[in-house]
Structure formats: C-alpha cells, structure tokens
Design a protein around this motif. Sequence first.
Motif, PDB file in Angstrom:
ATOM      1  N   MET A   1       0.843  -1.190   0.000  1.00 26.07           N
ATOM      2  CA  MET A   1       0.000   0.000   0.000  1.00 26.07           C
ATOM      3  C   MET A   1       0.882   1.245   0.000  1.00 26.07           C
ATOM      4  N   ILE A   2       0.691   2.115  -0.990  1.00 27.92           N
ATOM      5  CA  ILE A   2       1.460   3.355  -1.089  1.00 27.92           C
ATOM      6  C   ILE A   2       0.748   4.440  -0.290  1.00 27.92           C
ATOM      7  N   ARG A   3       1.420   4.944   0.739  1.00 32.77           N
ATOM      8  CA  ARG A   3       0.847   5.986   1.584  1.00 32.77           C
ATOM      9  C   ARG A   3       1.257   7.353   1.047  1.00 32.77           C
ATOM     10  N   VAL A   4       0.240   8.213   0.798  1.00 32.27           N
ATOM     11  CA  VAL A   4       0.486   9.485   0.131  1.00 32.27           C
ATOM     12  C   VAL A   4       0.050  10.656   1.004  1.00 32.27           C
ATOM     13  N   LEU A   5       0.902  11.670   1.103  1.00 32.73           N
ATOM     14  CA  LEU A   5       0.554  12.922   1.762  1.00 32.73           C
ATOM     15  C   LEU A   5       0.275  13.945   0.668  1.00 32.73           C
ATOM     16  N   VAL A   6      -0.923  14.558   0.692  1.00 35.51           N
ATOM     17  CA  VAL A   6      -1.331  15.518  -0.337  1.00 35.51           C
ATOM     18  C   VAL A   6      -1.205  16.933   0.225  1.00 35.51           C
ATOM     19  N   CYS A   7      -0.406  17.775  -0.435  1.00 33.38           N
ATOM     20  CA  CYS A   7      -0.170  19.143   0.032  1.00 33.38           C
ATOM     21  C   CYS A   7      -0.514  20.143  -1.067  1.00 33.38           C
ATOM     22  N   ASP A   8      -1.589  20.895  -0.872  1.00 35.37           N
ATOM     23  CA  ASP A   8      -2.022  21.900  -1.839  1.00 35.37           C
ATOM     24  C   ASP A   8      -2.867  22.929  -1.105  1.00 35.37           C
ATOM     25  N   ASP A   9      -2.686  24.203  -1.428  1.00 32.64           N
ATOM     26  CA  ASP A   9      -3.405  25.242  -0.696  1.00 32.64           C
ATOM     27  C   ASP A   9      -4.836  25.446  -1.193  1.00 32.64           C
ATOM     28  N   GLN A  10      -5.215  24.766  -2.272  1.00 29.39           N
ATOM     29  CA  GLN A  10      -6.574  24.875  -2.793  1.00 29.39           C
ATOM     30  C   GLN A  10      -7.378  23.647  -2.353  1.00 29.39           C
ATOM     31  N   PRO A  11      -8.359  23.844  -1.474  1.00 30.81           N
ATOM     32  CA  PRO A  11      -9.124  22.717  -0.921  1.00 30.81           C
ATOM     33  C   PRO A  11      -9.761  21.819  -1.976  1.00 30.81           C
ATOM     34  N   LEU A  12     -10.284  22.405  -3.043  1.00 30.84           N
ATOM     35  CA  LEU A  12     -10.946  21.593  -4.062  1.00 30.84           C
ATOM     36  C   LEU A  12      -9.946  20.662  -4.758  1.00 30.84           C
ATOM     37  N   ILE A  13      -8.787  21.190  -5.087  1.00 28.55           N
ATOM     38  CA  ILE A  13      -7.770  20.366  -5.732  1.00 28.55           C
ATOM     39  C   ILE A  13      -7.255  19.300  -4.773  1.00 28.55           C
ATOM     40  N   ARG A  14      -7.039  19.713  -3.534  1.00 25.63           N
ATOM     41  CA  ARG A  14      -6.559  18.767  -2.516  1.00 25.63           C
ATOM     42  C   ARG A  14      -7.550  17.617  -2.338  1.00 25.63           C
ATOM     43  N   THR A  15      -8.832  17.960  -2.259  1.00 26.09           N
ATOM     44  CA  THR A  15      -9.866  16.937  -2.097  1.00 26.09           C
ATOM     45  C   THR A  15      -9.954  16.055  -3.332  1.00 26.09           C
ATOM     46  N   GLY A  16      -9.807  16.676  -4.503  1.00 25.76           N
ATOM     47  CA  GLY A  16      -9.853  15.900  -5.741  1.00 25.76           C
ATOM     48  C   GLY A  16      -8.730  14.886  -5.816  1.00 25.76           C
ATOM     49  N   PHE A  17      -7.515  15.327  -5.503  1.00 28.36           N
ATOM     50  CA  PHE A  17      -6.375  14.406  -5.497  1.00 28.36           C
ATOM     51  C   PHE A  17      -6.607  13.276  -4.496  1.00 28.36           C
ATOM     52  N   ALA A  18      -7.063  13.637  -3.301  1.00 22.52           N
ATOM     53  CA  ALA A  18      -7.268  12.646  -2.249  1.00 22.52           C
ATOM     54  C   ALA A  18      -8.307  11.612  -2.664  1.00 22.52           C
ATOM     55  N   THR A  19      -9.377  12.074  -3.315  1.00 21.59           N
ATOM     56  CA  THR A  19     -10.436  11.160  -3.762  1.00 21.59           C
ATOM     57  C   THR A  19      -9.910  10.170  -4.796  1.00 21.59           C
ATOM     58  N   LEU A  42       4.056  17.300   8.805  1.00 21.89           N
ATOM     59  CA  LEU A  42       3.281  16.070   8.630  1.00 21.89           C
ATOM     60  C   LEU A  42       4.111  14.976   7.968  1.00 21.89           C
ATOM     61  N   ALA A  43       4.928  15.361   6.994  1.00 19.44           N
ATOM     62  CA  ALA A  43       5.754  14.364   6.312  1.00 19.44           C
ATOM     63  C   ALA A  43       6.713  13.693   7.281  1.00 19.44           C
ATOM     64  N   ARG A  44       7.307  14.481   8.158  1.00 19.33           N
ATOM     65  CA  ARG A  44       8.232  13.907   9.136  1.00 19.33           C
ATOM     66  C   ARG A  44       7.510  13.062  10.175  1.00 19.33           C
ATOM     67  N   GLU A  45       6.275  13.442  10.476  1.00 15.79           N
ATOM     68  CA  GLU A  45       5.496  12.704  11.476  1.00 15.79           C
ATOM     69  C   GLU A  45       4.905  11.424  10.899  1.00 15.79           C
ATOM     70  N   LEU A  46       4.363  11.515   9.675  1.00 12.38           N
ATOM     71  CA  LEU A  46       3.642  10.384   9.082  1.00 12.38           C
ATOM     72  C   LEU A  46       4.534   9.485   8.230  1.00 12.38           C
ATOM     73  N   THR A  47       5.697   9.983   7.804  1.00 17.89           N
ATOM     74  CA  THR A  47       6.624   9.271   6.914  1.00 17.89           C
ATOM     75  C   THR A  47       5.897   8.568   5.763  1.00 17.89           C
ATOM     76  N   PRO A  48       5.206   9.335   4.926  1.00 22.08           N
ATOM     77  CA  PRO A  48       4.513   8.724   3.786  1.00 22.08           C
ATOM     78  C   PRO A  48       5.506   8.202   2.755  1.00 22.08           C
ATOM     79  N   ASP A  49       5.022   7.364   1.854  1.00 23.30           N
ATOM     80  CA  ASP A  49       5.878   6.866   0.779  1.00 23.30           C
ATOM     81  C   ASP A  49       6.127   7.945  -0.263  1.00 23.30           C
ATOM     82  N   VAL A  50       5.105   8.770  -0.496  1.00 20.22           N
ATOM     83  CA  VAL A  50       5.202   9.847  -1.488  1.00 20.22           C
ATOM     84  C   VAL A  50       4.468  11.074  -0.971  1.00 20.22           C
ATOM     85  N   VAL A  51       5.061  12.252  -1.182  1.00 16.94           N
ATOM     86  CA  VAL A  51       4.385  13.514  -0.905  1.00 16.94           C
ATOM     87  C   VAL A  51       4.038  14.162  -2.237  1.00 16.94           C
ATOM     88  N   VAL A  52       2.757  14.439  -2.462  1.00 18.47           N
ATOM     89  CA  VAL A  52       2.329  15.185  -3.641  1.00 18.47           C
ATOM     90  C   VAL A  52       2.327  16.654  -3.237  1.00 18.47           C
TER      91      VAL A  52
END
Length: 216
Positions: A1-19, A42-52
């Motif tokens: 399972m690839i764990r992804v952290l999504v970082c974007d200042d636009q809520p709609l885009i962030r939600t779209g990527f997450a969905t 968050l990246a240091r805390e969650l250690t995701p596989d990929v940060v978008v």
Amino acid sequence: MIRVLVCDDQPLIRTGFATIIDAQPDMMVAGECGDGHTAVELARELTPDVVVMDVRMPGLNGIEATSRLAGAGVAYPIKVLVVTTFNLDEYVYESLRGGASGFLLKDAPPAQLLHGIRTVATGAALLAPEVTRQLVGRYASRILPSHGGPGDTPLSARELEVLRLIANGLSNTEIAATLVISHETVKTYVSRILNKLDLRDRVQAVVYAYRNGLVT
C-alpha cells in the motif's frame, strides 16, 4: 500500500487528489495539508511513501518544503512528486535540485498522476529521457563542477560509460543499442551506478556526472 501525503493550498484540488488516490486499491491518503510548513511537519510525522507537493503555497513554498524533506543533507529523505499549475522551466529545475523525484502539471489526467505516484514510490524518477536531455541542455551551466573526476569515482570503466550516456539523456534502450548490450544488462548497470554512488534516481545521476566533470 502506497501511503500518500497531499499538500495543496486549494481545498478543491486537494480533495480531488485525495479522492482519486483513495479510490486505488494500492494507495491510501496518509494526510492532507495546505501550506509548506505543515507539509514538512506532517511528512516527518507520518513518513509517507510519497508527498504530492504544490509549488505555490502560503508561508513556505513547495520548492523549499521539498528541499527540507528530500534535499542534500537530509538524513531520511522522503520522495516528493511536485504537481503545479505553472509550466515554468525554472520551477522544474528548482524542484529537482531541491530533491523532488518528479514533476507534473495539475491539468494532467488522473491516470498520469497515479502513474507518477507509483513511479516515484518505486524509487524511479518521473522524467522521460528527452525531458532530462532538455533540462540538462538548458541548465548544465548552473551545475558547477567540483574538484572530483573519473579517478575519484567507485565506478568501473563500463559503469562510467553508462553514466555518461545517462547524463547525455539516453534511455535504457538507446544505451543498449549504443553499447550493443541487452536492455536487462543496462538496467543492471544503472542499478549498480545508483547504489554505488548512493543516488536516488537518474536525475541525481545526471547532476553527479556534471558536478564531477564526467561530462560537460
């Protein structure tokens, strides 16, 4: 399972990527945020596989956040895929110099985003050889050579030959044809080069070759 952290200042885009990401059987969203400082925390805390990572965000921009997570000197670098609205060469260059493993535009289709995440998660760089060639052609003068040279590298003569071809933007298929060896043999050489030089991907290999005077 690839764990992804999504970082974007636009809520709609962030939600779209997450969905899109959460809908994949091999991916999950580990977290979301809207600014660079939170992205680093968050990246240091969650250690995701990929940060978008978006580029333009308040407080700390995505390029600086990328550098703090994946740049030179980071003890435990995290793979970053930069996704932005702005198709500017300067952003591409600065993102990759900051340690990003790939660069995509936000108007890319969902399949390309997912492919990018999977590619970066495996440790590969999301840059086609022709893109590498283009970037090197434009920005090689900024990669200042150090005092190193061929004699200072742990690579064999054949591995040096392959590295020079990588730095000139050749794909594995083109390298195989040039050296008259199999595609699988080229992949083995590339893997050895990255392992011996402690490099993450082909982009870092290109920079290494220029900085050490192996190509000009």
